[in-house]
Design an enzyme around this catalytic site. Sequence first.
Site, mmCIF file in Angstrom:
data_model
loop_
_atom_site.group_PDB
_atom_site.id
_atom_site.type_symbol
_atom_site.label_atom_id
_atom_site.label_comp_id
_atom_site.label_asym_id
_atom_site.label_seq_id
_atom_site.Cartn_x
_atom_site.Cartn_y
_atom_site.Cartn_z
ATOM 1 N N ALA A 79 0.822 -1.204 0.000
ATOM 2 C CA ALA A 79 0.000 0.000 0.000
ATOM 3 C C ALA A 79 0.867 1.269 0.000
ATOM 4 O O ALA A 79 2.043 1.228 0.348
ATOM 5 C CB ALA A 79 -0.904 -0.007 1.239
ATOM 6 N N GLN A 126 -4.720 -6.586 -6.632
ATOM 7 C CA GLN A 126 -4.987 -7.174 -5.303
ATOM 8 C C GLN A 126 -6.228 -6.532 -4.697
ATOM 9 O O GLN A 126 -6.412 -5.314 -4.754
ATOM 10 C CB GLN A 126 -3.779 -6.951 -4.381
ATOM 11 C CG GLN A 126 -3.995 -7.426 -2.947
ATOM 12 C CD GLN A 126 -4.495 -6.331 -2.027
ATOM 13 O OE1 GLN A 126 -4.159 -5.165 -2.209
ATOM 14 N NE2 GLN A 126 -5.321 -6.691 -1.049
ATOM 15 N N TYR A 128 -9.083 -6.566 -1.353
ATOM 16 C CA TYR A 128 -9.700 -7.002 -0.089
ATOM 17 C C TYR A 128 -11.189 -7.021 -0.377
ATOM 18 O O TYR A 128 -11.767 -5.943 -0.633
ATOM 19 C CB TYR A 128 -9.432 -6.006 1.038
ATOM 20 C CG TYR A 128 -7.996 -5.939 1.503
ATOM 21 C CD1 TYR A 128 -7.445 -6.975 2.253
ATOM 22 C CD2 TYR A 128 -7.198 -4.822 1.241
ATOM 23 C CE1 TYR A 128 -6.132 -6.906 2.711
ATOM 24 C CE2 TYR A 128 -5.893 -4.748 1.697
ATOM 25 C CZ TYR A 128 -5.368 -5.792 2.428
ATOM 26 O OH TYR A 128 -4.071 -5.715 2.886
ATOM 27 N N ASP A 156 -5.830 -13.064 4.472
ATOM 28 C CA ASP A 156 -5.277 -13.167 5.827
ATOM 29 C C ASP A 156 -5.631 -11.955 6.675
ATOM 30 O O ASP A 156 -5.007 -11.682 7.688
ATOM 31 C CB ASP A 156 -3.737 -13.327 5.764
ATOM 32 C CG ASP A 156 -3.058 -12.171 5.030
ATOM 33 O OD1 ASP A 156 -3.714 -11.122 4.810
ATOM 34 O OD2 ASP A 156 -1.875 -12.314 4.668
ATOM 35 N N LYS A 217 -4.294 -14.970 -1.547
ATOM 36 C CA LYS A 217 -3.008 -14.595 -0.936
ATOM 37 C C LYS A 217 -3.150 -14.622 0.583
ATOM 38 O O LYS A 217 -4.030 -13.948 1.136
ATOM 39 C CB LYS A 217 -2.623 -13.181 -1.385
ATOM 40 C CG LYS A 217 -1.423 -12.591 -0.658
ATOM 41 C CD LYS A 217 -1.035 -11.260 -1.271
ATOM 42 C CE LYS A 217 0.181 -10.644 -0.611
ATOM 43 N NZ LYS A 217 -0.092 -10.004 0.679
ATOM 44 N N SER A 239 1.666 -16.863 2.132
ATOM 45 C CA SER A 239 2.079 -15.548 2.626
ATOM 46 C C SER A 239 1.577 -15.356 4.041
ATOM 47 O O SER A 239 0.490 -15.826 4.395
ATOM 48 C CB SER A 239 1.486 -14.454 1.719
ATOM 49 O OG SER A 239 1.687 -13.164 2.262
ATOM 50 N N HIS A 241 1.729 -12.082 5.025
ATOM 51 C CA HIS A 241 1.605 -10.624 4.916
ATOM 52 C C HIS A 241 2.884 -9.940 5.405
ATOM 53 O O HIS A 241 2.854 -8.844 5.975
ATOM 54 C CB HIS A 241 0.400 -10.149 5.740
ATOM 55 C CG HIS A 241 -0.385 -9.015 5.125
ATOM 56 N ND1 HIS A 241 -1.654 -9.166 4.627
ATOM 57 C CD2 HIS A 241 -0.081 -7.699 4.959
ATOM 58 C CE1 HIS A 241 -2.094 -7.990 4.186
ATOM 59 N NE2 HIS A 241 -1.153 -7.083 4.380
HETATM 60 C C1 LIG Z 1 4.248 -1.474 3.760
HETATM 61 C C2 LIG Z 1 3.517 -2.704 3.338
HETATM 62 C C3 LIG Z 1 2.219 -2.610 2.877
HETATM 63 C C4 LIG Z 1 1.525 -3.757 2.475
HETATM 64 N N1 LIG Z 1 0.272 -3.627 1.958
HETATM 65 C C5 LIG Z 1 -0.388 -4.730 1.520
HETATM 66 C C6 LIG Z 1 -1.684 -4.617 0.938
HETATM 67 O O1 LIG Z 1 -2.239 -3.536 0.812
HETATM 68 N N2 LIG Z 1 -2.277 -5.774 0.520
HETATM 69 C C7 LIG Z 1 -1.693 -6.990 0.653
HETATM 70 O O2 LIG Z 1 -2.272 -8.012 0.271
HETATM 71 N N3 LIG Z 1 -0.466 -7.121 1.194
HETATM 72 C C8 LIG Z 1 0.197 -6.032 1.623
HETATM 73 N N4 LIG Z 1 1.455 -6.163 2.160
HETATM 74 C C9 LIG Z 1 2.081 -7.493 2.242
HETATM 75 C C10 LIG Z 1 2.878 -7.795 0.980
HETATM 76 O O3 LIG Z 1 2.047 -8.039 -0.120
HETATM 77 C C11 LIG Z 1 3.741 -9.064 1.163
HETATM 78 O O4 LIG Z 1 2.919 -10.117 1.616
HETATM 79 C C12 LIG Z 1 4.909 -8.892 2.113
HETATM 80 O O5 LIG Z 1 5.420 -7.580 2.091
HETATM 81 C C13 LIG Z 1 6.019 -9.882 1.733
HETATM 82 O O6 LIG Z 1 7.047 -9.838 2.634
HETATM 83 P P1 LIG Z 1 8.427 -9.020 2.438
HETATM 84 O O7 LIG Z 1 8.081 -7.586 2.685
HETATM 85 O O8 LIG Z 1 9.283 -9.615 3.497
HETATM 86 O O9 LIG Z 1 8.931 -9.273 1.036
HETATM 87 C C14 LIG Z 1 2.148 -5.033 2.571
HETATM 88 C C15 LIG Z 1 3.463 -5.115 3.038
HETATM 89 C C16 LIG Z 1 4.150 -3.973 3.412
HETATM 90 C C17 LIG Z 1 5.572 -4.104 3.893
#
Ligand SMILES: Cc1cc2nc3c(=O)[nH]c(=O)nc-3n(C[C@H](O)[C@H](O)[C@H](O)COP(=O)(O)O)c2cc1C
Length: 343
Positions: A79, A126, A128, A156, A217, A239, A241
Amino acid sequence: MEVFNLRDFEDMAREKLDPVFYDYFASGAQDEVTLAANEAAFRRLALVPRILRGHGPPQLAGRVLGCESSMPVLLAPTAFHRLAWPEGEAATARAAREAGVIMIAAMLSTITIEEIAAAGGTLWFQLYIQPDLGFTKSLVRRAEAAGCRALVVTVDSPALGRNERGDRNDFHDLPPGIFCANMRGDGNVRQVRLSPEISWRHVEWLCGETQLPVLLKGVLHPADAAQAVDCGVDGLIVSNHGGRQLDTTPATIDRLPVIADVVGGRVPLLLDGGVRRGTDVVKALALGASAVALGRPVLWGLAVGGADGVARVLSLLRGELENALTLCGADSPGALTKDQVVG
Ligand SMILES: Cc1cc2nc3c(=O)[nH]c(=O)nc-3n(C[C@H](O)[C@H](O)[C@H](O)COP(=O)(O)O)c2cc1C
């Protein structure tokens, strides 16, 4: 500071970013046990190379759910990119397009999906699922019209994880001028709902609503993976998250083998969480992933240098992946076998 690997980018981004925004990107839920576990688990696993295979340089390009990708690495949905760089997701999308990789655009982006599509190459969207299914449907129609090639439903998040760094920083609202652009309509910005009411019924509904492939996811339990495949989804992303939702969940790479077993190759499996090295990608591929997704390192690249920074992150990882595959004796991701990872 010279940058040699993805971790160096985090150090540089920390120096450049407002500390509150840095914490937003870097943090995990509560004690950040899962956040640390994702990377630690990759480090704990060892790679066993095969020798004397006698082939040329490895081929990294392939397809994920029918979409061409120059390597088995996608951009995970994250995000609020305008907190990292003024152009936000447009810069990220440009870098992904130049690198020939798939970007999963977040529903909570700070420019609209149409604007991301105008800058990008292959995009997935993606989502929600919102309890207001009429609104959810309108987002799906917009993603389809913008040319997105798949929908990634994040499952999740029946509630928001507890982020204590954010609480300590009193970071609860986006700064003026930055907002969830996809949620805007009729002059105001709609509140995002993460609802525990969302169920398999909603996933079935979504699969019936769209011709696009649907991925879930946030799958960590093999029974859920089996149910998802029975439900007709087209792909799964293992994942947690990035450790931002339920703290103390296991590292994703530790869950991959058991999920790969139940899925048995019926749908593509992706993984994210803690991928920082080409060797991490190789471990995930060997244990049954078709591709991995990268979260925070993309944000660090963006914060450091916009599209150029993201491009550099992707090219560093590509180089490492090519080198790791060569040293493992594999001429392509598909040539890796699970006995090449021991733990
Ligand atoms: C700052 C931030 C915002 C995120 N926002 C979303 C989101 O809006 N939707 C989502 O499905 N996952 C979100 N995620 C999770 C990522 O899609 C992903 O699962 C995760 O960052 C993977 O791990 P890594 O940061 O260690 O590579 C977010 C992760 C971070 C770090």
